[in-house]
Design a protein around this motif. Structure first.
Motif, PDB file in Angstrom:
ATOM      1  N   ALA A 122       0.925  -1.150  -0.191  1.00 45.65           N
ATOM      2  CA  ALA A 122       0.114   0.163   0.074  1.00 45.65           C
ATOM      3  C   ALA A 122       1.097   1.172  -0.015  1.00 45.65           C
ATOM      4  CB  ALA A 122      -0.824   0.092   1.214  1.00 45.65           C
ATOM      5  N   MET A 123       0.443   2.366  -0.671  1.00 47.92           N
ATOM      6  CA  MET A 123       1.280   3.359  -0.968  1.00 47.92           C
ATOM      7  C   MET A 123       1.783   4.130   0.722  1.00 47.92           C
ATOM      8  SD  MET A 123       1.822   4.216  -3.902  1.00 47.92           S
ATOM      9  CE  MET A 123       1.367   3.978  -5.642  1.00 47.92           C
ATOM     10  N   ASP A 124       0.794   3.807   1.550  1.00 48.67           N
ATOM     11  CA  ASP A 124       0.925   4.320   2.882  1.00 48.67           C
ATOM     12  C   ASP A 124       1.898   3.262   3.814  1.00 48.67           C
ATOM     13  OD1 ASP A 124      -0.788   2.436   3.764  1.00 48.67           O
ATOM     14  OD2 ASP A 124      -2.337   3.971   4.736  1.00 48.67           O
ATOM     15  N   GLY A 125       2.063   2.155   3.121  1.00 46.63           N
ATOM     16  CA  GLY A 125       2.957   1.031   3.767  1.00 46.63           C
ATOM     17  C   GLY A 125       2.351   0.295   4.696  1.00 46.63           C
ATOM     18  N   SER A 126       0.825   0.762   5.051  1.00 45.83           N
ATOM     19  CA  SER A 126       0.066  -0.215   6.029  1.00 45.83           C
ATOM     20  C   SER A 126      -0.015  -1.374   5.693  1.00 45.83           C
ATOM     21  CB  SER A 126      -1.380   0.796   6.146  1.00 45.83           C
ATOM     22  OG  SER A 126      -2.201   0.464   4.945  1.00 45.83           O
ATOM     23  N   GLU A 127      -0.269  -2.072   4.592  1.00 41.58           N
ATOM     24  CA  GLU A 127      -0.588  -3.735   4.213  1.00 41.58           C
ATOM     25  C   GLU A 127       0.158  -3.922   3.007  1.00 41.58           C
ATOM     26  OE1 GLU A 127      -4.591  -4.994   4.062  1.00 41.58           O
ATOM     27  OE2 GLU A 127      -5.160  -3.270   3.350  1.00 41.58           O
ATOM     28  N   ALA A 128       0.273  -5.261   2.540  1.00 35.99           N
ATOM     29  CA  ALA A 128       0.796  -5.787   1.611  1.00 35.99           C
ATOM     30  C   ALA A 128       0.157  -7.005   1.161  1.00 35.99           C
ATOM     31  CB  ALA A 128       2.418  -6.063   1.733  1.00 35.99           C
ATOM     32  N   PHE A 129       0.232  -7.233  -0.318  1.00 39.85           N
ATOM     33  CA  PHE A 129      -0.476  -8.508  -0.692  1.00 39.85           C
ATOM     34  C   PHE A 129       0.793  -9.008  -1.535  1.00 39.85           C
ATOM     35  CE2 PHE A 129      -3.856  -5.449  -0.019  1.00 39.85           C
ATOM     36  CZ  PHE A 129      -4.870  -6.232   0.756  1.00 39.85           C
ATOM     37  N   THR A 130       0.908 -10.642  -1.181  1.00 39.45           N
ATOM     38  CA  THR A 130       2.071 -11.159  -1.657  1.00 39.45           C
ATOM     39  C   THR A 130       1.697 -12.331  -2.448  1.00 39.45           C
ATOM     40  OG1 THR A 130       3.175 -10.375   0.142  1.00 39.45           O
ATOM     41  CG2 THR A 130       4.167 -12.167  -0.952  1.00 39.45           C
ATOM     42  N   GLY A 131       2.359 -12.837  -3.278  1.00 42.61           N
ATOM     43  CA  GLY A 131       2.451 -14.210  -4.130  1.00 42.61           C
ATOM     44  C   GLY A 131       3.633 -14.601  -4.463  1.00 42.61           C
ATOM     45  N   PRO A 132       4.012 -15.748  -4.838  1.00 44.40           N
ATOM     46  CA  PRO A 132       4.945 -16.477  -5.485  1.00 44.40           C
ATOM     47  C   PRO A 132       5.085 -16.423  -6.797  1.00 44.40           C
ATOM     48  CG  PRO A 132       3.497 -18.084  -4.670  1.00 44.40           C
ATOM     49  CD  PRO A 132       3.002 -16.824  -4.128  1.00 44.40           C
ATOM     50  N   ILE A 133       6.321 -16.416  -7.339  1.00 42.84           N
ATOM     51  CA  ILE A 133       6.477 -16.448  -8.808  1.00 42.84           C
ATOM     52  C   ILE A 133       6.761 -17.520  -9.184  1.00 42.84           C
ATOM     53  CG2 ILE A 133       7.742 -15.222 -10.835  1.00 42.84           C
ATOM     54  CD1 ILE A 133       8.096 -12.934  -8.975  1.00 42.84           C
ATOM     55  N   ASP A 134       6.319 -18.344 -10.023  1.00 47.37           N
ATOM     56  CA  ASP A 134       6.418 -19.811 -10.355  1.00 47.37           C
ATOM     57  C   ASP A 134       7.408 -19.742 -11.501  1.00 47.37           C
ATOM     58  OD1 ASP A 134       5.027 -19.345 -13.187  1.00 47.37           O
ATOM     59  OD2 ASP A 134       3.098 -20.356 -12.462  1.00 47.37           O
ATOM     60  N   SER A 135       7.688 -21.020 -11.930  1.00 50.18           N
ATOM     61  CA  SER A 135       8.741 -21.409 -13.000  1.00 50.18           C
ATOM     62  C   SER A 135       8.511 -20.696 -14.497  1.00 50.18           C
ATOM     63  CB  SER A 135       8.991 -22.714 -12.977  1.00 50.18           C
ATOM     64  OG  SER A 135       8.267 -23.389 -13.617  1.00 50.18           O
ATOM     65  N   SER A 136       7.166 -20.341 -14.490  1.00 43.61           N
ATOM     66  CA  SER A 136       6.889 -19.706 -15.930  1.00 43.61           C
ATOM     67  C   SER A 136       6.781 -17.967 -15.753  1.00 43.61           C
ATOM     68  CB  SER A 136       5.628 -20.214 -16.575  1.00 43.61           C
ATOM     69  OG  SER A 136       5.475 -21.574 -16.562  1.00 43.61           O
ATOM     70  N   GLY A 137       7.165 -17.583 -14.603  1.00 41.80           N
ATOM     71  CA  GLY A 137       7.107 -16.074 -14.349  1.00 41.80           C
ATOM     72  C   GLY A 137       5.676 -15.659 -14.105  1.00 41.80           C
ATOM     73  N   ASN A 138       4.716 -16.591 -13.669  1.00 41.46           N
ATOM     74  CA  ASN A 138       3.456 -16.290 -13.241  1.00 41.46           C
ATOM     75  C   ASN A 138       3.215 -16.202 -11.640  1.00 41.46           C
ATOM     76  OD1 ASN A 138       2.219 -16.319 -16.020  1.00 41.46           O
ATOM     77  ND2 ASN A 138       2.339 -18.726 -15.883  1.00 41.46           N
ATOM     78  N   TYR A 139       2.346 -15.036 -11.557  1.00 41.30           N
ATOM     79  CA  TYR A 139       2.185 -15.064 -10.044  1.00 41.30           C
ATOM     80  C   TYR A 139       0.510 -14.694  -9.642  1.00 41.30           C
ATOM     81  CZ  TYR A 139       1.324 -10.105 -10.697  1.00 41.30           C
ATOM     82  OH  TYR A 139       0.963  -8.661 -11.155  1.00 41.30           O
ATOM     83  N   THR A 140       0.007 -15.093  -8.379  1.00 40.15           N
ATOM     84  CA  THR A 140      -1.098 -14.796  -8.168  1.00 40.15           C
ATOM     85  C   THR A 140      -1.164 -14.047  -6.525  1.00 40.15           C
ATOM     86  OG1 THR A 140      -2.250 -16.464  -9.238  1.00 40.15           O
ATOM     87  CG2 THR A 140      -3.606 -15.576  -7.562  1.00 40.15           C
ATOM     88  N   LEU A 141      -1.667 -12.873  -6.517  1.00 40.79           N
ATOM     89  CA  LEU A 141      -1.579 -12.435  -5.156  1.00 40.79           C
ATOM     90  C   LEU A 141      -2.552 -12.852  -4.181  1.00 40.79           C
ATOM     91  CD1 LEU A 141      -1.100  -8.529  -5.831  1.00 40.79           C
ATOM     92  CD2 LEU A 141       0.647 -10.067  -5.185  1.00 40.79           C
ATOM     93  N   ALA A 142      -2.291 -12.790  -2.822  1.00 32.82           N
ATOM     94  CA  ALA A 142      -2.953 -13.169  -1.678  1.00 32.82           C
ATOM     95  C   ALA A 142      -3.138 -12.368  -0.558  1.00 32.82           C
ATOM     96  CB  ALA A 142      -2.730 -14.776  -1.557  1.00 32.82           C
ATOM     97  N   SER A 143      -4.145 -12.384   0.207  1.00 33.20           N
ATOM     98  CA  SER A 143      -4.096 -11.507   1.343  1.00 33.20           C
ATOM     99  C   SER A 143      -3.805 -12.339   2.707  1.00 33.20           C
ATOM    100  CB  SER A 143      -5.119 -10.728   1.638  1.00 33.20           C
ATOM    101  OG  SER A 143      -6.246 -11.657   1.765  1.00 33.20           O
TER     102      SER A 143
END
Length: 153
Positions: free
Chosen positions: A60-81
């Motif tokens: 988040a622009m104010d640094g209050s939270e983040a959503f993260t996801g792994p990058i797989d071997s094809s370069g694809n990602y899916t974010l999660a809370s």
């Protein structure tokens, strides 16, 4: 003393993981019951080729939270809370990407013992920090596909 022995990028990565764990929660089975999470997927490339490992975080622009996801071997990602809640809240985010590769020495097949070596950072350091990455993401309601093409120089 411990911090002097560790490389600067490794210390930054460890600090980031600790921050993200605090923002995102940790442990299997944790659910995020917030309404309005929007699916976010995409592909990360480095110099036009898929990044084959790593983690992407929308901070988040104010640094209050983040959503993260792994990058797989094809370069694809899916974010999660959280581990069981894919998606991110609609909004504007700074994006960071951390990717390293553990190098080993020795060949166990030839009788040698593998020896762990210093992890090699795959992406330039600027992409690992929210204030220097230059990457941003805009999450809208509904499905989002957000791709990133990183440059090694």
């Amino acid at each position: 003393m411990l911090f002097r022995l560790m490389s600067r990028s490794r210390v930054n990565a460890l600090l980031l993981i600790a921050i993200l764990a605090g923002c995102s929660g940790c442990g299997v089975g944790i659910t995020d019951n917030r309404k309005g999470l929007a699916p976010v997927t995409g592909k990360v490339t480095l110099d036009g080729k898929p990044l084959t490992t790593g983690t992407i975080s929308f901070v988040a622009m104010d640094g209050s939270e983040a959503f993260t996801g792994p990058i797989d071997s094809s370069g694809n990602y899916t974010l999660a809370s959280s581990p069981s809640s894919p998606g991110a809240l609609p909004g504007e985010y700074k994006v960071i990407i951390i990717a390293s590769q553990q190098a080993t020495m020795g060949d166990p097949m030839k009788g040698g013992q593998p020896i762990a070596a210093e992890a090699k950072t795959i992406v330039p350091e600027k992409y690992t920090k929210p204030d220097s990455s230059g990457l941003t993401g805009s999450v809208k309601s509904g499905s989002n596909t957000i791709n990133f093409d990183l440059k090694s120089s």
